[in-house]
Write an enzyme that holds these catalytic residues in place. Structure first.
Site, PDB file in Angstrom:
ATOM      1  CE1 TYR A  58     -34.882  -4.981  41.374  1.00 20.28           C
ATOM      2  CE2 TYR A  58     -36.499  -3.250  40.965  1.00 20.28           C
ATOM      3  CZ  TYR A  58     -35.841  -4.092  41.839  1.00 20.28           C
ATOM      4  OH  TYR A  58     -36.142  -4.048  43.184  1.00 20.28           O
TER       5      TYR A  58
ATOM      6  CD1 TRP B  42     -38.888   4.749  44.673  1.00 20.04           C
ATOM      7  CD2 TRP B  42     -38.804   6.891  45.294  1.00 20.04           C
ATOM      8  NE1 TRP B  42     -39.369   5.513  43.632  1.00 20.04           N
ATOM      9  CE2 TRP B  42     -39.331   6.829  43.984  1.00 20.04           C
ATOM     10  CE3 TRP B  42     -38.668   8.142  45.891  1.00 20.04           C
ATOM     11  CZ2 TRP B  42     -39.720   7.959  43.278  1.00 20.04           C
ATOM     12  CZ3 TRP B  42     -39.060   9.271  45.188  1.00 20.04           C
ATOM     13  CH2 TRP B  42     -39.572   9.193  43.898  1.00 20.04           C
TER      14      TRP B  42
ATOM     15  CE1 TYR C 211     -27.785  -8.332  38.519  1.00 21.55           C
ATOM     16  CE2 TYR C 211     -29.420  -6.586  38.329  1.00 21.55           C
ATOM     17  CZ  TYR C 211     -28.229  -7.157  37.937  1.00 21.55           C
ATOM     18  OH  TYR C 211     -27.478  -6.549  36.963  1.00 21.55           O
TER      19      TYR C 211
HETATM   20  N1  LIG Z   1     -33.486  -0.625  47.037  1.00 24.19           N
HETATM   21  C1  LIG Z   1     -34.663  -0.154  46.642  1.00 24.19           C
HETATM   22  O1  LIG Z   1     -34.818   1.057  46.382  1.00 24.19           O
HETATM   23  C2  LIG Z   1     -35.851  -1.069  46.537  1.00 24.19           C
HETATM   24  C3  LIG Z   1     -37.061  -0.547  46.031  1.00 24.19           C
HETATM   25  C4  LIG Z   1     -38.165  -1.402  45.942  1.00 24.19           C
HETATM   26  C5  LIG Z   1     -38.063  -2.726  46.333  1.00 24.19           C
HETATM   27  N2  LIG Z   1     -36.868  -3.195  46.797  1.00 24.19           N
HETATM   28  C6  LIG Z   1     -36.795  -4.598  47.182  1.00 24.19           C
HETATM   29  O2  LIG Z   1     -36.532  -4.646  48.568  1.00 24.19           O
HETATM   30  C7  LIG Z   1     -35.743  -5.817  48.866  1.00 24.19           C
HETATM   31  C8  LIG Z   1     -34.522  -5.405  49.671  1.00 24.19           C
HETATM   32  O3  LIG Z   1     -33.768  -4.460  48.906  1.00 24.19           O
HETATM   33  P1  LIG Z   1     -32.417  -3.818  49.471  1.00 24.19           P
HETATM   34  O4  LIG Z   1     -32.394  -2.409  49.001  1.00 24.19           O
HETATM   35  O5  LIG Z   1     -32.267  -4.156  50.904  1.00 24.19           O
HETATM   36  O6  LIG Z   1     -31.346  -4.644  48.599  1.00 24.19           O
HETATM   37  P2  LIG Z   1     -29.761  -4.569  48.675  1.00 24.19           P
HETATM   38  O7  LIG Z   1     -29.319  -3.597  49.714  1.00 24.19           O
HETATM   39  O8  LIG Z   1     -29.287  -4.413  47.268  1.00 24.19           O
HETATM   40  O9  LIG Z   1     -29.378  -6.026  49.217  1.00 24.19           O
HETATM   41  C9  LIG Z   1     -29.549  -7.139  48.400  1.00 24.19           C
HETATM   42  C10 LIG Z   1     -29.156  -8.377  49.177  1.00 24.19           C
HETATM   43  O10 LIG Z   1     -29.275  -9.491  48.294  1.00 24.19           O
HETATM   44  C11 LIG Z   1     -28.029 -10.181  48.285  1.00 24.19           C
HETATM   45  N3  LIG Z   1     -27.785 -10.776  46.972  1.00 24.19           N
HETATM   46  C12 LIG Z   1     -27.787 -10.187  45.768  1.00 24.19           C
HETATM   47  N4  LIG Z   1     -27.510 -11.084  44.807  1.00 24.19           N
HETATM   48  C13 LIG Z   1     -27.325 -12.277  45.435  1.00 24.19           C
HETATM   49  C14 LIG Z   1     -27.034 -13.590  45.003  1.00 24.19           C
HETATM   50  N5  LIG Z   1     -26.816 -13.890  43.714  1.00 24.19           N
HETATM   51  N6  LIG Z   1     -26.957 -14.586  45.927  1.00 24.19           N
HETATM   52  C15 LIG Z   1     -27.134 -14.319  47.250  1.00 24.19           C
HETATM   53  N7  LIG Z   1     -27.398 -13.099  47.722  1.00 24.19           N
HETATM   54  C16 LIG Z   1     -27.497 -12.081  46.825  1.00 24.19           C
HETATM   55  C17 LIG Z   1     -26.977  -9.136  48.611  1.00 24.19           C
HETATM   56  O11 LIG Z   1     -25.808  -9.794  49.078  1.00 24.19           O
HETATM   57  P3  LIG Z   1     -24.360  -9.109  48.980  1.00 24.19           P
HETATM   58  O12 LIG Z   1     -24.270  -8.194  50.185  1.00 24.19           O
HETATM   59  O13 LIG Z   1     -23.433 -10.247  49.027  1.00 24.19           O
HETATM   60  O14 LIG Z   1     -24.329  -8.339  47.684  1.00 24.19           O
HETATM   61  C18 LIG Z   1     -27.711  -8.360  49.694  1.00 24.19           C
HETATM   62  O15 LIG Z   1     -27.635  -9.045  50.919  1.00 24.19           O
HETATM   63  C19 LIG Z   1     -35.428  -6.456  47.511  1.00 24.19           C
HETATM   64  O16 LIG Z   1     -36.357  -7.475  47.264  1.00 24.19           O
HETATM   65  C20 LIG Z   1     -35.647  -5.339  46.516  1.00 24.19           C
HETATM   66  O17 LIG Z   1     -36.009  -5.824  45.246  1.00 24.19           O
HETATM   67  C21 LIG Z   1     -35.768  -2.402  46.925  1.00 24.19           C
END
Ligand SMILES: NC(=O)c1ccc[n+]([C@@H]2O[C@H](COP(=O)([O-])OP(=O)(O)OC[C@H]3O[C@@H](n4cnc5c(N)ncnc54)[C@H](OP(=O)(O)O)[C@@H]3O)[C@@H](O)[C@H]2O)c1
Length: 313
Positions: A125, A150, A61
């Site tokens: 978060y 990021w 999330y």
């Molecule tokens: N984005 C950032 O800037 C950032 C920064 C630091 C760390 N991170 C970490 O890096 C990792 C990858 O991030 P990202 O940016 O690739 O995330 P993202 O693009 O938001 O993708 C999240 C994924 O999780 C799935 N998801 C969310 N809720 C779900 C649920 N209830 N059940 C099943 N699937 C669910 C989404 O599926 P749907 O496509 O169906 O929504 C999507 O495939 C995460 O652990 C995040 O916390 C991200």
């Protein structure tokens, strides 16, 4: 190698799929409809049913501001379900590669955070991701926990795409200059995860534990926005750069508090990989080139009579 990848439709998941498929690994990538992380029991059941050799969890999330009003949902997806995943994996001796965030830190440090630095999240978060970290460590010793920051890519929602979209619509933009961190290209993160998987495949062991994993070259959101706009012009995504104004976090209506400084010291991972992690600039070039390619393809579609709009989505 049979890998179970959660979050395969997200930014990182999409890039992981490419890397894993190129390597010829068997990939199991259930959708949210098949495995819902807001229902922790479905996560454990999937592991027990699919029996992979390795789990990569890119599911999260990630709506930082929305989590302030949905802390329970964020806690289920980022916390409780990660615990269930870890215990199901441990029971079957399956290692877990899991992703966490720089937002577990409070941003008061004056030098890059190490894996051993004290955590103290400022927002819901961050709290939910910290809960996931703690449960993972508690239940599955055979884990690699990668904290990143990021994240951007050509796919999904991220700062780079938002800046380009706003640059198409406006001639002036205000961007926060008092938050400093490290942008991380999802493609680079996926390649690093691929190296870890290869290494695991070679000797069925990894140096388990927590690692920081972001691109090099810390900057503020304002600095990053400047680089995004310049690269967008180079790639023809924007005709000209909008004028950027540097503002403070207090001047921007964030719902969730964010750390002022969340630079991660990645030297532990660099030592393990025996190579430095590159700057985010190369990833930014790649993303802008990919977005420009998609816009060109959409334009060709329009001239052939299709109806897709020619803009960055
Ligand atoms: N984005 C950032 O800037 C950032 C920064 C630091 C760390 N991170 C970490 O890096 C990792 C990858 O991030 P990202 O940016 O690739 O995330 P993202 O693009 O938001 O993708 C999240 C994924 O999780 C799935 N998801 C969310 N809720 C779900 C649920 N209830 N059940 C099943 N699937 C669910 C989404 O599926 P749907 O496509 O169906 O929504 C999507 O495939 C995460 O652990 C995040 O916390 C991200």
């Amino acid at each position: 190698m049979k890998i179970l990848l959660f979050g395969a439709t997200g930014q990182l998941g999409t890039e992981c799929r490419k890397v894993f498929q190129q390597a010829g690994w068997e990939l199991l990538a259930p959708s949210r409809n098949q495995v819902d992380f807001s229902k922790p029991e479905t996560v454990a059941l999937a592991v027990e049913r699919l029996r992979p050799q390795l789990v990569v969890n890119a599911c999260a999330y990630t709506a930082v501001d929305r989590a302030e009003s949905e802390p329970q949902l964020a806690g289920l997806v980022n916390g409780v379900s990660v615990g269930r995943l870890a215990s199901a994996c441990a029971a079957l001796r399956i290692p877990t590669i899991h992703i966490s965030t720089d937002y577990v830190f409070d941003g008061r440090a004056a030098r890059p955070y190490r894996e051993t630095s004290a955590v103290c999240p400022l927002n819901k978060y961050g709290h939910s991701k910290l809960q996931g970290e703690q449960l993972l460590r508690l239940y599955n010793r055979r884990h690699i926990l990668l904290r990143t920051s990021w994240v951007f890519s050509a796919h999904g929602n991220n700062f780079v795409k938002t800046m380009i979209r706003l640059g198409e619509q406006r001639s002036e933009l205000s961007v926060v200059g008092d938050q400093v961190g490290c942008p991380s290209y999802a493609g680079d993160l996926a390649v690093i995860i691929g190296h870890l998987v290869e290494r695991y495949q070679r000797d069925w062991q990894l140096p388990w534990g927590t690692y920081h994993c972001s691109n090099a070259e810390p900057c503020s959101w304002y600095d990053f926005a400047q680089a995004v706009m310049a690269q967008a012009v180079v790639c023809g995504l924007l005709e000209q750069q909008p004028q950027l104004h540097e503002i403070t976090s207090a001047e921007y209506p964030f719902v969730a508090a964010r750390p002022a400084y969340s630079v991660l010291d990645c030297s532990k991972l660099e030592t393990l990989l025996e190579t430095p992690i590159p700057s985010w600039r190369r990833g930014l070039e790649r993303v802008c080139a990919d977005l420009a390619g998609a816009v060109r393809a959409a334009a060709q579609e329009v001239t052939r009579g299709g109806e897709r709009p020619v803009t960055v989505k």
